[in-house]
Scaffold this active site. Structure first.
Site, PDB file in Angstrom:
ATOM      1  N   LYS A  53       0.917  -1.059  -0.112  1.00  0.00           N
ATOM      2  CA  LYS A  53       0.014   0.094   0.040  1.00  0.00           C
ATOM      3  C   LYS A  53       0.791   1.278  -0.060  1.00  0.00           C
ATOM      4  CE  LYS A  53      -4.232  -2.226   2.299  1.00  0.00           C
ATOM      5  NZ  LYS A  53      -5.237  -2.032   3.186  1.00  0.00           N
ATOM      6  N   TYR A  83     -12.572  -2.134  -4.060  1.00  0.00           N
ATOM      7  CA  TYR A  83     -13.119  -2.246  -2.741  1.00  0.00           C
ATOM      8  C   TYR A  83     -14.698  -2.181  -2.876  1.00  0.00           C
ATOM      9  CZ  TYR A  83      -8.340  -2.000  -0.563  1.00  0.00           C
ATOM     10  OH  TYR A  83      -7.161  -2.206   0.009  1.00  0.00           O
ATOM     11  N   ASN A 118      -2.153   0.335   6.518  1.00  0.00           N
ATOM     12  CA  ASN A 118      -1.508  -0.927   7.283  1.00  0.00           C
ATOM     13  C   ASN A 118      -0.643  -1.673   6.296  1.00  0.00           C
ATOM     14  OD1 ASN A 118      -3.622  -1.901   5.397  1.00  0.00           O
ATOM     15  ND2 ASN A 118      -4.942  -3.093   6.843  1.00  0.00           N
ATOM     16  N   HIS A 140      -2.358  -5.438   1.504  1.00  0.00           N
ATOM     17  CA  HIS A 140      -3.630  -6.050   1.451  1.00  0.00           C
ATOM     18  C   HIS A 140      -3.398  -7.637   0.834  1.00  0.00           C
ATOM     19  CE1 HIS A 140      -7.805  -7.155  -0.011  1.00  0.00           C
ATOM     20  NE2 HIS A 140      -6.975  -7.494  -1.099  1.00  0.00           N
ATOM     21  N   GLU A 174      -9.580 -10.780  -7.594  1.00  0.00           N
ATOM     22  CA  GLU A 174      -8.833  -9.729  -7.414  1.00  0.00           C
ATOM     23  C   GLU A 174      -7.484  -9.730  -8.405  1.00  0.00           C
ATOM     24  OE1 GLU A 174      -7.997  -9.722  -3.498  1.00  0.00           O
ATOM     25  OE2 GLU A 174      -9.905  -8.923  -2.755  1.00  0.00           O
TER      26      GLU A 174
HETATM   27  P1  CMP Z   1      -7.645  -4.341   3.337  1.00  0.00           P
HETATM   28  O1  CMP Z   1      -7.171  -5.890   3.428  1.00  0.00           O
HETATM   29  O2  CMP Z   1      -7.014  -3.566   2.195  1.00  0.00           O
HETATM   30  O3  CMP Z   1      -9.239  -4.385   2.986  1.00  0.00           O
HETATM   31  C1  CMP Z   1      -9.865  -2.963   3.165  1.00  0.00           C
HETATM   32  C2  CMP Z   1      -9.356  -2.366   4.091  1.00  0.00           C
HETATM   33  O4  CMP Z   1     -10.197  -1.000   4.792  1.00  0.00           O
HETATM   34  C3  CMP Z   1      -8.551  -2.708   5.197  1.00  0.00           C
HETATM   35  O5  CMP Z   1      -7.443  -3.506   4.778  1.00  0.00           O
HETATM   36  C4  CMP Z   1      -7.966  -1.602   6.048  1.00  0.00           C
HETATM   37  O6  CMP Z   1      -6.879  -1.101   5.731  1.00  0.00           O
HETATM   38  C5  CMP Z   1      -9.123  -0.398   5.536  1.00  0.00           C
HETATM   39  N1  CMP Z   1      -9.834  -0.138   6.774  1.00  0.00           N
HETATM   40  C6  CMP Z   1      -9.856   1.255   7.112  1.00  0.00           C
HETATM   41  N2  CMP Z   1     -10.874   1.440   8.220  1.00  0.00           N
HETATM   42  C7  CMP Z   1     -11.133   0.126   8.601  1.00  0.00           C
HETATM   43  C8  CMP Z   1     -11.970  -0.487   9.316  1.00  0.00           C
HETATM   44  N3  CMP Z   1     -12.376   0.346  10.439  1.00  0.00           N
HETATM   45  N4  CMP Z   1     -12.174  -1.770   9.852  1.00  0.00           N
HETATM   46  C9  CMP Z   1     -11.799  -2.524   8.704  1.00  0.00           C
HETATM   47  N5  CMP Z   1     -10.862  -2.095   7.671  1.00  0.00           N
HETATM   48  C10 CMP Z   1     -10.466  -0.801   7.772  1.00  0.00           C
END
Ligand code: CMP
Length: 140
Positions: free
Chosen positions: A11, A51, A114, A117, A128
């Protein structure tokens, strides 16, 4: 257990801090092989489409803004039980809950920023992978 594929994104928070190699090393050290990889700037429509399952979630707009805020590296990873293996190596979505030694515990700045993904099922991995790669871009 079978050799399968999963989809991964390094990311914008990680590419910004020059962590592409460090994140990829953790994936490789964990037993996964990078069989496709490209650095891209995601467009807004692309992030919204990718998403789409989170469209109704309160964090959706912020998530799309974040994922388009800088380059990402999209990858196809191959290995034994790749979806589960990748999720172990990444750690929990929220870095506060992630185990020691995982990508998110080591590098993530927040639940949104974070660092990585990974697909959550074999079915979604296929969707995906197909979203970002053509078959001839994947070389196993
Ligand atoms: P990802 O695995 O990329 O899938 C969806 C993303 O939404 C997740 O990782 C997080 O980085 C992001 N995200 C942001 N806020 C939240 C939240 N409150 N709960 C879950 N995912 C979140």
């Amino acid at each position: 257990m079978a050799v399968t594929r999963t989809f991964s994104i390094i990311k914008p928070d990680a590419t910004r801090r020059n962590l592409t190699g460090a994140v990829t090393k953790m994936l490789e050290d964990g037993g996964l092989r990078v069989v496709a990889s490209k650095r891209i700037q995601m467009r807004k429509e692309q992030a919204e489409g990718f998403y789409g399952v989170h469209k109704e979630r309160p964090f959706f707009n912020d998530l799309v803004a974040f994922m388009t805020s800088g380059p990402v590296v999209v990858q196809v990873l191959e290995g034994e039980d790749a979806v589960a293996r990748n999720r172990e190596i990444m750690g929990a979505t929220n870095p506060a809950d992630a185990a020691e030694g995982t990508i998110r515990k080591t590098f993530a700045e927040s639940i949104e920023a974070n660092s990585a993904h990974g697909s959550d099922s074999d079915e979604n991995a296929k969707i995906e992978i197909d979203f970002f790669f053509t078959a001839d871009e994947i070389v196993g």
